[in-house]
Design a protein around this motif. Sequence first.
Motif, PDB file in Angstrom:
ATOM      1  N   HIS A  30       0.880  -1.477   0.574  1.00 17.12           N
ATOM      2  CA  HIS A  30      -0.491  -0.026   0.043  1.00 17.12           C
ATOM      3  C   HIS A  30       0.694   0.800   0.209  1.00 17.12           C
ATOM      4  CE1 HIS A  30      -3.748   2.546  -0.130  1.00 17.12           C
ATOM      5  NE2 HIS A  30      -3.615   2.897   1.735  1.00 17.12           N
ATOM      6  N   THR A  31       1.661   1.830  -1.338  1.00 14.97           N
ATOM      7  CA  THR A  31       2.231   2.785  -1.058  1.00 14.97           C
ATOM      8  C   THR A  31       1.233   3.654  -1.992  1.00 14.97           C
ATOM      9  OG1 THR A  31       3.235   1.302  -3.115  1.00 14.97           O
ATOM     10  CG2 THR A  31       4.473   1.561  -0.647  1.00 14.97           C
ATOM     11  N   SER A  32       2.212   4.720  -2.027  1.00 14.67           N
ATOM     12  CA  SER A  32       1.693   5.861  -2.720  1.00 14.67           C
ATOM     13  C   SER A  32       2.707   6.653  -4.224  1.00 14.67           C
ATOM     14  CB  SER A  32       2.370   6.987  -2.420  1.00 14.67           C
ATOM     15  OG  SER A  32       3.046   7.730  -2.213  1.00 14.67           O
ATOM     16  N   MET A  33       2.164   7.829  -4.874  1.00 13.26           N
ATOM     17  CA  MET A  33       2.894   7.984  -6.875  1.00 13.26           C
ATOM     18  C   MET A  33       4.193   8.531  -6.515  1.00 13.26           C
ATOM     19  SD  MET A  33      -0.060   9.595  -9.211  1.00 13.26           S
ATOM     20  CE  MET A  33      -0.414  10.499  -6.968  1.00 13.26           C
ATOM     21  N   GLU A  34       4.756   8.465  -5.691  1.00 13.61           N
ATOM     22  CA  GLU A  34       6.052   9.382  -4.606  1.00 13.61           C
ATOM     23  C   GLU A  34       6.829   7.434  -4.473  1.00 13.61           C
ATOM     24  OE1 GLU A  34       8.261  11.687  -1.247  1.00 13.61           O
ATOM     25  OE2 GLU A  34       6.920  10.503  -0.442  1.00 13.61           O
ATOM     26  N   ASP A  35       6.612   6.962  -4.387  1.00 15.63           N
ATOM     27  CA  ASP A  35       6.726   5.574  -3.539  1.00 15.63           C
ATOM     28  C   ASP A  35       7.196   4.441  -5.013  1.00 15.63           C
ATOM     29  OD1 ASP A  35       7.074   5.741  -0.788  1.00 15.63           O
ATOM     30  OD2 ASP A  35       5.020   4.919  -0.876  1.00 15.63           O
ATOM     31  N   ALA A  36       6.257   4.958  -5.735  1.00 15.00           N
ATOM     32  CA  ALA A  36       6.354   4.323  -7.366  1.00 15.00           C
ATOM     33  C   ALA A  36       7.597   4.687  -7.621  1.00 15.00           C
ATOM     34  CB  ALA A  36       4.976   3.699  -8.289  1.00 15.00           C
ATOM     35  N   ILE A  37       7.616   6.273  -8.404  1.00 12.88           N
ATOM     36  CA  ILE A  37       8.770   6.423  -8.868  1.00 12.88           C
ATOM     37  C   ILE A  37      10.208   6.106  -7.897  1.00 12.88           C
ATOM     38  CG2 ILE A  37       9.594   8.798  -9.475  1.00 12.88           C
ATOM     39  CD1 ILE A  37       7.127   9.963  -9.374  1.00 12.88           C
ATOM     40  N   SER A  38      10.219   6.361  -6.603  1.00  9.92           N
ATOM     41  CA  SER A  38      11.725   5.987  -5.962  1.00  9.92           C
ATOM     42  C   SER A  38      11.449   4.651  -6.537  1.00  9.92           C
ATOM     43  CB  SER A  38      10.839   6.170  -4.341  1.00  9.92           C
ATOM     44  OG  SER A  38      11.904   5.996  -3.643  1.00  9.92           O
ATOM     45  N   GLN A  39      10.623   3.760  -5.921  1.00 12.83           N
ATOM     46  CA  GLN A  39      11.495   1.929  -6.725  1.00 12.83           C
ATOM     47  C   GLN A  39      11.465   2.456  -8.040  1.00 12.83           C
ATOM     48  OE1 GLN A  39       8.371  -0.903  -5.854  1.00 12.83           O
ATOM     49  NE2 GLN A  39       7.533   0.395  -3.288  1.00 12.83           N
ATOM     50  N   GLY A  40      11.396   2.713  -8.939  1.00  9.50           N
ATOM     51  CA  GLY A  40      11.721   3.044 -10.024  1.00  9.50           C
ATOM     52  C   GLY A  40      13.489   3.248 -10.207  1.00  9.50           C
ATOM     53  N   ARG A  41      14.121   4.156  -9.365  1.00  6.67           N
ATOM     54  CA  ARG A  41      15.498   5.182  -8.869  1.00  6.67           C
ATOM     55  C   ARG A  41      15.716   3.890  -8.809  1.00  6.67           C
ATOM     56  NH1 ARG A  41      16.380   9.576  -5.775  1.00  6.67           N
ATOM     57  NH2 ARG A  41      15.323   8.295  -4.008  1.00  6.67           N
ATOM     58  N   GLN A  42      15.948   3.229  -7.751  1.00  4.85           N
ATOM     59  CA  GLN A  42      16.242   2.841  -7.273  1.00  4.85           C
ATOM     60  C   GLN A  42      16.777   1.221  -7.821  1.00  4.85           C
ATOM     61  OE1 GLN A  42      13.928   1.714  -3.248  1.00  4.85           O
ATOM     62  NE2 GLN A  42      14.273   3.795  -2.493  1.00  4.85           N
ATOM     63  N   ILE A  43      16.102   0.626  -8.615  1.00  2.79           N
ATOM     64  CA  ILE A  43      16.132  -0.717  -9.190  1.00  2.79           C
ATOM     65  C   ILE A  43      16.710  -0.331 -10.473  1.00  2.79           C
ATOM     66  CG2 ILE A  43      14.008  -0.546 -10.813  1.00  2.79           C
ATOM     67  CD1 ILE A  43      15.420  -3.640  -9.070  1.00  2.79           C
ATOM     68  N   ALA A  44      16.953   0.954 -10.693  1.00  2.00           N
ATOM     69  CA  ALA A  44      17.754   1.759 -11.857  1.00  2.00           C
ATOM     70  C   ALA A  44      19.238   1.550 -11.643  1.00  2.00           C
ATOM     71  CB  ALA A  44      17.122   2.591 -12.508  1.00  2.00           C
ATOM     72  N   ALA A  45      19.582   2.141  -9.788  1.00  2.14           N
ATOM     73  CA  ALA A  45      20.496   1.862  -9.898  1.00  2.14           C
ATOM     74  C   ALA A  45      21.181   0.907  -9.497  1.00  2.14           C
ATOM     75  CB  ALA A  45      20.455   3.098  -8.138  1.00  2.14           C
ATOM     76  N   ARG A  46      20.056  -0.082  -8.943  1.00  2.00           N
ATOM     77  CA  ARG A  46      20.955  -1.448  -8.801  1.00  2.00           C
ATOM     78  C   ARG A  46      21.398  -1.916 -10.404  1.00  2.00           C
ATOM     79  NH1 ARG A  46      16.982  -5.370  -6.003  1.00  2.00           N
ATOM     80  NH2 ARG A  46      18.809  -6.532  -6.635  1.00  2.00           N
ATOM     81  N   LEU A  47      20.961  -1.896 -11.365  1.00  2.00           N
ATOM     82  CA  LEU A  47      21.209  -2.794 -12.121  1.00  2.00           C
ATOM     83  C   LEU A  47      21.859  -1.649 -13.102  1.00  2.00           C
ATOM     84  CD1 LEU A  47      17.171  -2.409 -14.172  1.00  2.00           C
ATOM     85  CD2 LEU A  47      18.975  -4.315 -12.700  1.00  2.00           C
ATOM     86  N   MET A  48      21.852  -0.345 -12.953  1.00  4.99           N
ATOM     87  CA  MET A  48      23.541   0.533 -13.299  1.00  4.99           C
ATOM     88  C   MET A  48      24.934  -0.199 -13.093  1.00  4.99           C
ATOM     89  SD  MET A  48      21.559   4.110 -13.913  1.00  4.99           S
ATOM     90  CE  MET A  48      23.199   4.990 -14.553  1.00  4.99           C
ATOM     91  N   GLU A  49      23.931  -0.534 -11.145  1.00 10.44           N
ATOM     92  CA  GLU A  49      26.063  -0.313 -10.644  1.00 10.44           C
ATOM     93  C   GLU A  49      26.054  -2.266 -11.180  1.00 10.44           C
ATOM     94  OE1 GLU A  49      27.021  -1.793  -6.104  1.00 10.44           O
ATOM     95  OE2 GLU A  49      24.970  -0.468  -6.606  1.00 10.44           O
ATOM     96  N   ARG A  50      25.452  -2.993 -11.084  1.00 10.22           N
ATOM     97  CA  ARG A  50      26.084  -4.071 -11.754  1.00 10.22           C
ATOM     98  C   ARG A  50      27.054  -3.990 -13.427  1.00 10.22           C
ATOM     99  NH1 ARG A  50      20.450  -7.866 -11.485  1.00 10.22           N
ATOM    100  NH2 ARG A  50      20.330  -7.766  -9.291  1.00 10.22           N
TER     101      ARG A  50
END
Length: 436
Positions: A411-431
């Motif tokens: 149960h999360t907000s629009m802000e959280d959706a944007i934040s999760q996209g940024r976080q997974i992108a950062a993980r993939l770029m690091e990998r």
Amino acid sequence: MIHIVGAGLAGLSTAYHLKGLPYRLHEKETEVGGLCRSYTKDGFTFDMTGHLLHFRQPDIKALVEALLAGRLTKHGRRSFIYSHRTYTEYPFQVNTHGLPPEVVRDCLLGFIATLTAKQDAAGERSLQQWILDNLGEGIAKHFMVPFNEKLWQVRLDELTADWVSWLVPKPDIKDIVNGALGIKDKAFGYNPSFLYPVQGGIKALPDAFLPFVENLALGEELVEIHTGRRRALFRNRQGCREESYESLVSTMPVTELVKRCIDLPPAVKDAAAALRWVSVYSVNLGIDRAGITDKHWIYFPEPEYPFYRAGFPMNFSPELGLPGCSSLYVEISHQPAVRIPEAELLGQVRLGLERAGILRATDTCIVQDVKDIHYAYVLFDRHRARALPEILRELERRGIHSIGRYGRWEHTSMEDAISQGRQIAARLMERWSRAA
């Protein structure tokens, strides 16, 4: 190649933040946004139920404000509860002034009793017990239990309380007493103010990502994944196409994602199939009278009103309707397998709105439109708490990252959706950089 499934806010944010990496963004609909969409009918613009922007993360707020520069308006929240034929401000627990004296007494004495009661750890309590332990029997009886049972469509002792921390404000005794006396000295809740686009409805936000997103495939649906081979099958109007993936980011409901993974262990499939959720009818109305209310949204805990909430889009932005008119949406929860005939639903809504004094018998509905949101709110029950971490871990072991409100089943907000996209992108770029 990175494949992103779903061009809602989480998927768009992932693509936006994948700087320099090869990706393809697949969206089964013909437009982006997921549930963060708007549509226009006969001069009125409606969102896919209420979507208001509020922020706890300064960097996400800055990103949204940059994307929508000059196109946002800030509003001070005008949110109310209608019960006992009385409007009280949200949140209920610190705004009981104006309710019948015996109701105020119940709420005060019930809360005072919680101050000396022994409490268990939050994760071990049902939602029902959390409400009683933290807010007391009076607030539970007069708002929290009937409202939440109407929203979730199950008994509250079936649900856990591990989602309430940021959504349900916990007052202290001074706040409760001030609220009973009508003294207001601070704002409560996670959204005392909010931002909303000046024009176009909430779809202005996902649309603002589009100039920065490449390789977007609309009308393209994920139909099957062979996780062992890391191959995904997509279908569009031309037919089906198989793609290999290094990583796959999915924002679709995790229940649907697991169905499409043909080689997951049966225990994982069974666990995902047992996850529960509630659906919502969003009934959108255009009314031939201006100013039916000055409120932004209203909660309805009592059973004589079929809806749990009503909101008023033209109070977010007058550009969302016609001059001399008003617009509103009402939300009615239902079990996913339950269907209410549209004529019956509209009749129930009209009767409830007249009973609450929002509509008059002489008002004409210029627009009546019903959207059935199949996946609306996920249920936080004991099965979810046990099963979800292993489901997500098993997917990650196979190169699949399930994110977003329904991807992570939360149960999360629009802000959280944007934040999760940024976080997974950062993980993939690091990998990716480590592998290069």
